[in-house]
Write a protein that holds these residues in place. Structure first.
Motif, PDB file in Angstrom:
ATOM      1  N   THR A  90       0.844  -1.194   0.000  1.00  0.00           N
ATOM      2  CA  THR A  90       0.000   0.000   0.000  1.00  0.00           C
ATOM      3  C   THR A  90       0.879   1.244   0.000  1.00  0.00           C
ATOM      4  O   THR A  90       2.035   1.203   0.437  1.00  0.00           O
ATOM      5  CB  THR A  90      -0.942   0.041   1.218  1.00  0.00           C
ATOM      6  N   LEU A  91       0.303   2.349  -0.479  1.00  0.00           N
ATOM      7  CA  LEU A  91       0.998   3.629  -0.511  1.00  0.00           C
ATOM      8  C   LEU A  91       0.111   4.712   0.103  1.00  0.00           C
ATOM      9  O   LEU A  91      -1.047   4.876  -0.292  1.00  0.00           O
ATOM     10  CB  LEU A  91       1.336   4.031  -1.946  1.00  0.00           C
ATOM     11  N   LEU A  93      -0.648   8.383   0.041  1.00  0.00           N
ATOM     12  CA  LEU A  93      -0.406   9.399  -0.985  1.00  0.00           C
ATOM     13  C   LEU A  93      -0.622  10.801  -0.451  1.00  0.00           C
ATOM     14  O   LEU A  93      -1.422  11.037   0.468  1.00  0.00           O
ATOM     15  CB  LEU A  93      -1.338   9.167  -2.171  1.00  0.00           C
ATOM     16  N   ARG A 105       1.936  11.644  -4.872  1.00  0.00           N
ATOM     17  CA  ARG A 105       3.165  10.908  -4.611  1.00  0.00           C
ATOM     18  C   ARG A 105       3.095  10.255  -3.242  1.00  0.00           C
ATOM     19  O   ARG A 105       2.421  10.765  -2.340  1.00  0.00           O
ATOM     20  CB  ARG A 105       4.377  11.840  -4.694  1.00  0.00           C
ATOM     21  N   PRO A 106       3.772   9.138  -3.051  1.00  0.00           N
ATOM     22  CA  PRO A 106       3.756   8.483  -1.744  1.00  0.00           C
ATOM     23  C   PRO A 106       4.591   9.253  -0.726  1.00  0.00           C
ATOM     24  O   PRO A 106       5.627   9.846  -1.069  1.00  0.00           O
ATOM     25  CB  PRO A 106       4.343   7.107  -2.027  1.00  0.00           C
ATOM     26  N   ARG A 107       4.133   9.228   0.507  1.00  0.00           N
ATOM     27  CA  ARG A 107       4.917   9.851   1.578  1.00  0.00           C
ATOM     28  C   ARG A 107       6.234   9.111   1.769  1.00  0.00           C
ATOM     29  O   ARG A 107       7.258   9.716   2.111  1.00  0.00           O
ATOM     30  CB  ARG A 107       4.113   9.855   2.876  1.00  0.00           C
ATOM     31  N   GLN A 109       8.486   5.513   0.003  1.00  0.00           N
ATOM     32  CA  GLN A 109       8.522   4.453  -0.993  1.00  0.00           C
ATOM     33  C   GLN A 109       8.944   3.155  -0.292  1.00  0.00           C
ATOM     34  O   GLN A 109      10.124   2.996   0.037  1.00  0.00           O
ATOM     35  CB  GLN A 109       9.490   4.806  -2.124  1.00  0.00           C
ATOM     36  N   ALA A 197      -4.598   4.551   2.763  1.00  0.00           N
ATOM     37  CA  ALA A 197      -3.528   4.110   1.859  1.00  0.00           C
ATOM     38  C   ALA A 197      -4.107   3.386   0.652  1.00  0.00           C
ATOM     39  O   ALA A 197      -5.074   2.629   0.759  1.00  0.00           O
ATOM     40  CB  ALA A 197      -2.550   3.211   2.598  1.00  0.00           C
TER      41      ALA A 197
END
Length: 224
Positions: A90-91, A93, A105-107, A109, A197
């Protein structure tokens, strides 16, 4: 349908995917023009002209022509075999403006994302035809940092591996003030869609048609 280039993307699903496709005006999953979300600025000109034909996506392996003797079905099979050994994740964002582009963008990676990108870039590169001189020059190699230029020469794209940054593009290049205004206009509609997420559970094999629009060929689950 015949395609002139191929790519590996992540295509967000559910309500976030619908919002992004509607805003950009192209749904790469269905190959259609979806209705635009209400209450947003007119997405004309530089706002979406560049990203529209790619659809709402994050690049995992940048568009490339197939190497001589390689078939699309062989590329699909190789991608399936890779995805069998790559894990979903999960990301979290956030909506940002970076280098004049508005994007999600992801907080952070996570390792699973970096493993996915590096595996696709390196393990599928045998399917990529070498860049033509024109393709190489379009990347403006003289303006790139040394490592990015080395990646361009070796992998056909500058921002890979340790230079990779996952991003879901929502605009073309804009002056800073205009990018910030667009970010503020998109924020209310996106806030509830990124409150939790986002799952990343597949890698999408994409094809570019003769008009430059990308289409989903197959969305392959990450099964590790």
């Amino acid at each position: 349908m015949q395609f002139r280039r191929y790519a590996i993307y992540h295509l967000p699903g559910a309500a976030l995917g619908d919002f992004g496709a509607g805003w950009l005006g192209w749904d790469a999953r269905t190959g259609s023009t979806p209705p635009r979300p209400e209450g947003l600025p007119d997405p004309a000109g530089a706002l979406i002209e560049v990203p529209r034909r790619y659809g709402f996506h994050a690049t995992l392996k940048a568009p490339f022509r197939l190497a001589e003797g390689r078939r699309p079905e062989d590329l699909a099979l190789a991608l399936q075999l890779l995805c069998d050994h790559l894990a979903p994740f999960t990301l979290a964002l956030e909506l940002r403006t970076d280098w004049g582009f508005v994007s999600l963008r992801p907080r952070q990676q996570p390792p699973e994302l970096l493993a996915l990108e590096s595996s696709l870039v390196t393990r599928l590169d045998e399917f990529r035809a070498p860049l033509t001189p024109q393709e190489y020059e379009r990347r403006r190699p003289d303006a790139l940092p040394d490592q990015a230029r080395r990646h361009l020469e070796h992998w056909g794209y500058p921002f890979v591996l340790e230079l990779f940054h996952y991003h879901l593009t929502l605009s073309g290049p804009l002056p800073p003030a205009r990018a910030e205004a667009l970010r503020d206009a998109l924020a209310p509609g996106l806030a509830p869609l990124i409150a939790e997420a986002m799952p990343v559970t597949s890698a999408a094999l994409m094809g570019e048609d003769e008009n430059g629009f990308f289409h989903l060929i197959e969305d392959i689950p990450l099964r590790s």
